[in-house]
Enzyme design. Structure first.
Site, PDB file in Angstrom:
ATOM      1  N   CYS A  36      51.780  52.649  44.538  1.00  0.00           N
ATOM      2  CA  CYS A  36      51.821  54.017  45.026  1.00  0.00           C
ATOM      3  C   CYS A  36      53.127  54.231  45.768  1.00  0.00           C
ATOM      4  CB  CYS A  36      50.675  54.367  45.963  1.00  0.00           C
ATOM      5  SG  CYS A  36      49.063  54.180  45.248  1.00  0.00           S
TER       6      CYS A  36
ATOM      7  N   ARG B 222      56.648  52.752  41.197  1.00  0.00           N
ATOM      8  CA  ARG B 222      55.639  52.088  42.028  1.00  0.00           C
ATOM      9  C   ARG B 222      54.218  52.402  41.565  1.00  0.00           C
ATOM     10  NH1 ARG B 222      57.658  50.468  47.043  1.00  0.00           N
ATOM     11  NH2 ARG B 222      55.554  50.474  47.837  1.00  0.00           N
TER      12      ARG B 222
ATOM     13  N   TRP C 114      49.048  54.584  41.896  1.00  0.00           N
ATOM     14  CA  TRP C 114      48.608  53.461  41.076  1.00  0.00           C
ATOM     15  C   TRP C 114      47.170  53.219  41.519  1.00  0.00           C
ATOM     16  CZ3 TRP C 114      46.739  48.454  41.704  1.00  0.00           C
ATOM     17  CH2 TRP C 114      46.816  47.628  40.571  1.00  0.00           C
TER      18      TRP C 114
ATOM     19  N   ASN D 173      49.463  54.885  50.844  1.00  0.00           N
ATOM     20  CA  ASN D 173      49.684  53.684  50.033  1.00  0.00           C
ATOM     21  C   ASN D 173      49.001  52.541  50.766  1.00  0.00           C
ATOM     22  OD1 ASN D 173      50.725  51.555  48.527  1.00  0.00           O
ATOM     23  ND2 ASN D 173      52.672  51.546  49.614  1.00  0.00           N
ATOM     24  N   GLY D 174      48.102  51.834  50.080  1.00  0.00           N
ATOM     25  CA  GLY D 174      47.386  50.734  50.725  1.00  0.00           C
ATOM     26  C   GLY D 174      45.920  50.788  50.348  1.00  0.00           C
TER      27      GLY D 174
ATOM     28  N   GLU E 233      58.554  32.739  31.794  1.00  0.00           N
ATOM     29  CA  GLU E 233      59.156  34.041  32.087  1.00  0.00           C
ATOM     30  C   GLU E 233      59.351  34.868  30.799  1.00  0.00           C
ATOM     31  OE1 GLU E 233      59.545  35.932  34.384  1.00  0.00           O
ATOM     32  OE2 GLU E 233      61.250  37.229  34.044  1.00  0.00           O
TER      33      GLU E 233
ATOM     34  N   LYS F 111      57.638  38.478  30.102  1.00  0.00           N
ATOM     35  CA  LYS F 111      58.402  39.682  29.751  1.00  0.00           C
ATOM     36  C   LYS F 111      57.805  40.331  28.517  1.00  0.00           C
ATOM     37  CE  LYS F 111      60.035  40.288  32.667  1.00  0.00           C
ATOM     38  NZ  LYS F 111      60.116  39.571  33.881  1.00  0.00           N
TER      39      LYS F 111
ATOM     40  N   GLU G 138      54.236  41.889  29.253  1.00  0.00           N
ATOM     41  CA  GLU G 138      54.095  43.023  30.162  1.00  0.00           C
ATOM     42  C   GLU G 138      54.692  44.321  29.626  1.00  0.00           C
ATOM     43  OE1 GLU G 138      55.853  42.785  34.121  1.00  0.00           O
ATOM     44  OE2 GLU G 138      57.501  41.591  33.363  1.00  0.00           O
TER      45      GLU G 138
ATOM     46  N   HIS H 183      48.423  18.952  23.192  1.00  0.00           N
ATOM     47  CA  HIS H 183      47.133  18.783  23.886  1.00  0.00           C
ATOM     48  C   HIS H 183      46.244  20.014  23.742  1.00  0.00           C
ATOM     49  CE1 HIS H 183      48.479  15.023  25.576  1.00  0.00           C
ATOM     50  NE2 HIS H 183      49.620  15.604  25.910  1.00  0.00           N
TER      51      HIS H 183
ATOM     52  N   LYS I 118      55.653  48.337  40.100  1.00  0.00           N
ATOM     53  CA  LYS I 118      56.779  47.460  40.429  1.00  0.00           C
ATOM     54  C   LYS I 118      56.458  46.541  41.602  1.00  0.00           C
ATOM     55  CE  LYS I 118      61.069  46.068  40.268  1.00  0.00           C
ATOM     56  NZ  LYS I 118      61.327  45.067  39.220  1.00  0.00           N
TER      57      LYS I 118
END
Ligand code: M6R
Length: 618
Positions: free
Chosen positions: A2, A27, A76, A102-103, A491, A495, A498, A514, A613
């Protein structure tokens, strides 16, 4: 998660907060809203979807929307689905108080029940709405009261995290702001003030900022700003200057922020090295890190290092572990921040704990840092955003100075985090006598050469795009790497998943036999990280094993490697460098591959679904 923004001053507030929302959209982007005091009443508008959806609703009425103070929000979702109703701002029963938040209000269910028993009625499913009703209470009982007093009284009942901005028709010439656990920055202009979740929403108006700390509040009025704690004790704070420009938070001719930021990798690395590499004509090369001078002795006494972070920053930490063990000869381990804080970690004053975070606001990393400090460890931050909470709460640290990273997928931050970790390992290695003069010089020389080598990899962008086209039909990918390349495999897979929503698994190549080898067939390609390093032959064997099972292989290998072309189906070449620095080069093709895949699939690479983000909730 948010973004909130607010403006009060002499200009029309609406375009300023809408610009702010656009800057903060990374955000959270499932709904947006705004409330504006027009001198007579509060107007508000909300819309599910992107900020553009809010803008198109507003465009139909913009002539009526003229006022000198406004608050706005991009969401968000945590509590309640993305919808017009759940979008912020939220209001009290009479529509007299509007809140953006926000929170997470952890005790919202109990508060909501109590408020309903008192006669309040709720319109949304959000936790935030309880705040508006809590702030309404004092107005109901005493009539004449300042908005800040009502807000502080309401916040006494709240458990959880908040960064809020509040306006009210009962006390209209002000915005009340408060924070606990969620970032808030204040902008100080010429007879105008702003509030935002981060500097990107402010820097277009002013570069002068004040960082609000936890349990602090502020009243912003057109010609003054007062800051105090949640018990209303006044606090004096200094005004800082943002050291970057609005142009750095724009696309600058690129199609997407992610693309721009991948191409900024070399300059991000130059920036993290700026003034920090010691390269004397005689004697050993080393690193000079102003941010850790104050804790130098304590750091050198440390018997072990523990690194903690989330997501991409965690993968940078996995590379860092090798740096510290190989060059500083100090035991190092890496833990997900979300696991670390609940794992009852065995750490004490002999531990140096390193917290890596691009945003400096990731809730799990911040709580891990607090846990480490509680247990007596030296807490170091490797942080990109100057003045962020993790940067402030660390005992000392290294800023990576990558500049603003807007794309939700972290790219240049990763590269600069590796740069900061390499500097720290070099410094420790030299100070602990583990890195010789000759090795120190060699490392400094090669670190300096890295930005140019990275540019060479970037110049292969068109080829990588062709490969993305070729592999577009596949829905599942395995990414394999060993030692320094294992974190890069993780990584690269992160990428891809996402931003392209393709399933990708990063694996230590030795682990393939394995279990994951069972997945391999002609429809399940492998991205194999195979630079010429001491474990090169091992990964070649893995590639053989995959080929024997009809798997396709896209390899990343070192220029001049003739062998690999005979094995892999496709090869992307990177320049030769020291083993420890190969991740800086091998990660770039993987970033570009994911980027092009997502673009070819028509996806929004900068704002992938379900993500934000900066993850400021647990
Ligand atoms: O701001 P931080 O570095 O603390 O963020 C950590 C992760 O949330 C972040 O790296 C996330 O995994 C990115 N989306 C990866 O691209």
């Amino acid at each position: 998660m948010c973004g909130i923004v607010g403006y009060i001053g002499k200009r029309n507030a609406l375009p300023i907060v809408i610009d702010g929302l656009r800057a903060l959209e990374y955000r959270g982007y499932d709904s947006a809203g705004v409330a504006l005091w027009d001198g007579a009443k509060i107007r508000f508008e909300k819309a599910a979807g992107r900020v553009s959806a809010l803008e198109s609703r507003l465009s139909r009425k913009s002539t009526l929307w003229n006022g000198k103070s406004a608050i706005a929000h991009t969401r968000w979702a945590t509590h309640g689905k993305p919808s017009d109703r759940n979008a912020h701002p939220h209001a009290d029963c009479q529509g007299g108080i509007f809140v953006v938040h926000n929170g997470i209000i952890e005790n919202y269910a109990e508060l909501r029940e109590a408020l309903i028993r008192e006669g309040h009625s709720f319109l949304s499913e959000t936790d935030t709405e309880v705040l508006a009703h809590l702030f309404e209470r004092p107005f109901l009982s005493s009539g004449k009261i300042f908005l800040e007093d009502a807000v502080l009284e309401g916040l006494r009942h709240v458990d959880g995290t908040f960064g809020i901005a509040v306006i009210s028709k009962h006390d209209p010439e002000k915005i009340v702001v408060a924070r606990r656990g969620s970032p808030i920055i204040l902008g100080v202009g010429d007879e105008e003030y702003l509030v935002a979740s981060d500097a990107s929403a402010i820097v277009g108006v002013t570069k002068n900022v004040v960082y609000l700390h936890d349990n602090e509040a502020a009243v912003l009025a057109p010609s003054q700003m007062q800051i105090f704690n949640l018990s209303k004790k006044a606090i004096q704070k200094s005004v800082d200057k943002i050291d970057w420009d609005i142009s750095q938070a724009q696309k600058g001719g690129f199609d997407h922020f992610m693309q721009k930021e991948i191409f900024e990798g070399p300059s991000a690395l130059e920036n993290v090295f700026l003034g920090r590499l010691i390269d004397p004509p005689t004697g050993g090369g080393s690193a000079k890190l102003g941010g850790i001078v104050a804790v130098r002795d304590r750091l050198l006494r440390a018997k072990k290092i523990i690194i903690s972070a989330c997501g991409t920053s965690y993968y940078a930490g996995l590379v860092g572990k090798h740096y510290f063990e190989e060059f500083a000869k100090i035991p190092a381990s890496v833990e997900y921040a979300s696991e670390f804080r609940y794992s009852n970690p065995v750490i004490d004053s002999d531990t140096a704990a390193i917290f890596i975070s691009q945003s400096g606001e990731t809730a799990d990393t911040l709580e891990a840092l607090r846990e480490a400090k509680k247990r007596g460890a030296l807490a170091l931050g490797i942080v990109n955003v100057v003045g962020s909470t993790i940067a402030r709460e660390s005992d000392a640290g290294v800023y990576n100075h990558a500049g603003p990273e807007i794309g939700v997928a972290s790219t240049k931050a990763f590269v600069s985090q590796l740069g900061a970790l390499a500097l720290l390992a070099l410094f420790l290695g030299r100070e602990r006598g583990a890195v010789s003069d000759v090795l120190g010089q060699k490392l400094v020389r090669e670190l300096k050469a890295m930005p140019a080598k990275m540019k060479r990899v970037l110049s292969g962008d068109a080829e990588i795009k062709k490969l993305a086209e070729k592999y577009l039909k596949y829905k599942n990918f395995l990414y394999l790497g060993r030692k320094y390349q294992f974190p890069v495999a993780l990584e690269g897979a992160l990428k891809l998943k996402e931003i392209s929503y393709r399933h990708a698994e990063g694996y230590a190549s030795g682990e393939m036999k394995h279990g994951p080898i069972a997945l391999i067939d002609e429809n399940f390609p492998t991205v194999a990280l195979a630079p010429k390093d001491p474990v090169y032959e091992k990964i070649l064997s893995n590639i053989q094993e995959i080929k024997a099972r009809n798997g396709r292989v896209l390899a990343v290998a070192t220029e001049g490697d003739a062998k690999i072309g005979k094995l892999a189906d496709d090869v992307i070449f990177i320049p030769q460098t020291l083993e420890m620095l190969t991740p800086l080069l091998s990660v770039i093709p993987l970033q570009l591959f994911a980027y092009h895949t997502a673009v070819l699939l028509g996806l929004d690479v900068d704002k992938p679904r379900n993500l934000a983000k900066s993850v400021t909730v647990e």
